[in-house]
Design a protein around this motif. Sequence first.
Motif, PDB file in Angstrom:
ATOM      1  N   ASN A 115     -19.027  -2.458  22.466  1.00 40.97           N
ATOM      2  CA  ASN A 115     -19.946  -3.560  23.029  1.00 40.97           C
ATOM      3  C   ASN A 115     -19.165  -4.885  23.586  1.00 40.97           C
ATOM      4  O   ASN A 115     -19.225  -5.753  23.147  1.00 40.97           O
ATOM      5  CB  ASN A 115     -20.724  -4.210  21.768  1.00 40.97           C
ATOM      6  N   TYR A 116     -18.386  -4.487  24.630  1.00 39.44           N
ATOM      7  CA  TYR A 116     -17.672  -5.563  25.342  1.00 39.44           C
ATOM      8  C   TYR A 116     -18.212  -5.975  26.827  1.00 39.44           C
ATOM      9  O   TYR A 116     -18.559  -5.020  27.525  1.00 39.44           O
ATOM     10  CB  TYR A 116     -16.203  -5.143  25.444  1.00 39.44           C
ATOM     11  N   ASP A 117     -17.814  -7.265  26.966  1.00 42.97           N
ATOM     12  CA  ASP A 117     -18.274  -7.599  28.280  1.00 42.97           C
ATOM     13  C   ASP A 117     -17.327  -7.439  29.366  1.00 42.97           C
ATOM     14  O   ASP A 117     -16.644  -8.246  29.719  1.00 42.97           O
ATOM     15  CB  ASP A 117     -18.796  -9.093  28.165  1.00 42.97           C
ATOM     16  N   MET A 118     -17.105  -6.118  29.504  1.00 41.26           N
ATOM     17  CA  MET A 118     -16.120  -5.723  30.572  1.00 41.26           C
ATOM     18  C   MET A 118     -16.379  -4.666  31.551  1.00 41.26           C
ATOM     19  O   MET A 118     -17.056  -3.772  30.770  1.00 41.26           O
ATOM     20  CB  MET A 118     -14.652  -5.581  30.108  1.00 41.26           C
ATOM     21  N   SER A 119     -15.826  -4.504  32.735  1.00 47.82           N
ATOM     22  CA  SER A 119     -16.537  -3.334  33.642  1.00 47.82           C
ATOM     23  C   SER A 119     -15.420  -2.282  33.291  1.00 47.82           C
ATOM     24  O   SER A 119     -14.119  -2.817  33.649  1.00 47.82           O
ATOM     25  CB  SER A 119     -16.587  -3.966  34.809  1.00 47.82           C
ATOM     26  N   VAL A 171     -18.722   0.219  35.484  1.00 47.77           N
ATOM     27  CA  VAL A 171     -19.974  -0.404  34.985  1.00 47.77           C
ATOM     28  C   VAL A 171     -19.609  -1.048  33.752  1.00 47.77           C
ATOM     29  O   VAL A 171     -18.599  -1.109  33.322  1.00 47.77           O
ATOM     30  CB  VAL A 171     -20.794   0.992  34.475  1.00 47.77           C
ATOM     31  N   ASN A 172     -20.349  -2.281  33.507  1.00 47.71           N
ATOM     32  CA  ASN A 172     -19.971  -3.118  32.559  1.00 47.71           C
ATOM     33  C   ASN A 172     -20.623  -2.661  31.154  1.00 47.71           C
ATOM     34  O   ASN A 172     -21.660  -2.366  31.157  1.00 47.71           O
ATOM     35  CB  ASN A 172     -20.589  -4.611  32.862  1.00 47.71           C
ATOM     36  N   LEU A 173     -19.640  -2.557  30.178  1.00 42.99           N
ATOM     37  CA  LEU A 173     -20.252  -1.662  28.866  1.00 42.99           C
ATOM     38  C   LEU A 173     -21.300  -2.696  28.181  1.00 42.99           C
ATOM     39  O   LEU A 173     -21.942  -1.976  27.470  1.00 42.99           O
ATOM     40  CB  LEU A 173     -19.023  -1.631  28.304  1.00 42.99           C
ATOM     41  N   MET A 174     -21.230  -4.136  28.285  1.00 45.32           N
ATOM     42  CA  MET A 174     -22.237  -4.656  27.627  1.00 45.32           C
ATOM     43  C   MET A 174     -23.600  -4.891  28.375  1.00 45.32           C
ATOM     44  O   MET A 174     -24.732  -4.806  28.052  1.00 45.32           O
ATOM     45  CB  MET A 174     -21.621  -6.071  27.201  1.00 45.32           C
ATOM     46  N   THR A 175     -23.422  -5.254  29.707  1.00 45.02           N
ATOM     47  CA  THR A 175     -24.431  -5.616  30.703  1.00 45.02           C
ATOM     48  C   THR A 175     -25.104  -4.661  31.434  1.00 45.02           C
ATOM     49  O   THR A 175     -26.404  -4.563  31.857  1.00 45.02           O
ATOM     50  CB  THR A 175     -23.979  -7.208  31.458  1.00 45.02           C
TER      51      THR A 175
END
Length: 462
Positions: A115-119, A171-175
């Motif tokens: 759940n990280y805001d990273m692509s 793909v961003n794992l969070m968004t």
Amino acid sequence: MNKLFLALLLSFFIFAGAGCHSSGNKDAASADSLTIMRQRLADSVKQEFSYAWENYVKYAWGHDVLKPVSHSYFDWYPHSLVMTPLDGYDTMVLMVLTNKADSAKKLILDSLRFNYDMSVSNFEITIRMLGGLLSGYELNGDKRFLSLATDLANRLIKAYHTPTGMPARFVNLMTGKTYGDTSNPAEIGTSLLEYGTLTKLTGDSLYYKTAKKAVVTLFNLRNKKTGLVGDAIDVNTGKWGGKESSISGGTDSYYEYLLKAWKLFGDQDCKHMWDSSIMAISAFLADTANGTPWYGHANMDTGKINLPYYGALDAFFGGALALSGDTARAESLQGSNFKMWELAGLEPEVLNYRTMKIVNGYYALRPENLESCYYCYHYTHDPKYLYMAKSMFQSIVRYCRTDAGYAAIKDVRNMTPDDIMESYFLAETLKYAYLIFAPAKTLDFNKVIFNTEAHPLKVDFR
Ligand code: DMJ
């Protein structure tokens, strides 16, 4: 004279007879010495795996990748995804390195979160991490592997939310936000095995349907005259942006997964797409130079080879041919693979197979040559593949071993180490080397299909 002639004739038959008589013993002796050689080499691969892993533990624990020259580590993204432990876990299980497998498993289960805001790269994270979690689950049975796999897939699957159904590259794992609209066949087609296995394990058909839709769309966009695909395509419009066709990086595992999805799930559509693709590959990309077969790069519309390039990544194709049933072609291609390996003592990333000049001398610790050697040995049991694998393994030890693990080589023409030990060195390179030498019972070849990162996935539809 006659007596002398008779005496000579007699002694010839006596010696020949003695030879015949002892050939059974000689065969038995050479079978024994092969078994001893295999055992020693399997132990030696296992030792080198342990050496690489122990240096990861010492210098990179909890991070993605070991830097074996600077005794340090590297993370692909702002948060570590413990890539090396996860990629290497099933190899530890197969090598029965139980303590190491247990500590890798603990690290994975204690620290791996998504759940990280990273692509992230959809392709790399699918083959290394989703593949690793699924094989981890199938080998070890701990449900936490499966729930991590499901969580990860539910995040990655958003990459497929495009007008064509072909995934964006990042793909961003969070968004779930994506970028990278220009993709390639490998990045579009390499999730059939992982998503299909997840569908099988969870009962949710969405995963396989999604992966398959992407592949069928891509297949339908091939040039209908040549049957070839290009190397760059817009996932929103389906328009080709690059028309270079090959079996090299960027396309390789698209073909590999068509074949393997048929073998793993019995999917007849995939069989059909593989059959049609192999016809196109054989008609237009297959080439011969210096007495052996190679595969070049051609324009997808004309089918004309414009670059006689083959390299470390292309070397997977021998294994694919063997798995498809074409052992003869696989064996001759493996001859070329080994020729490429021997040219400088380690294989280059890219070779011009007509001039036999190295185009790119990097060696990234890649597995494909050993992988194909493993398939050839499995299907033929010809000891020459044991000697081939022995030579490749020993040259990796000779040139890539550092005082803290294993390093890629910047140029095989001068063997300068590069400061990276890719996670697939533990997932694939040393796994295939080990499996060639280890007793056949180590892994029932007919009960698994390896994903493109060498994670064995169970076949159970047969
Ligand atoms: C691995 O990540 C996979 O084998 C992929 O299909 C190609 N590149 C590396 C190994 O060379």
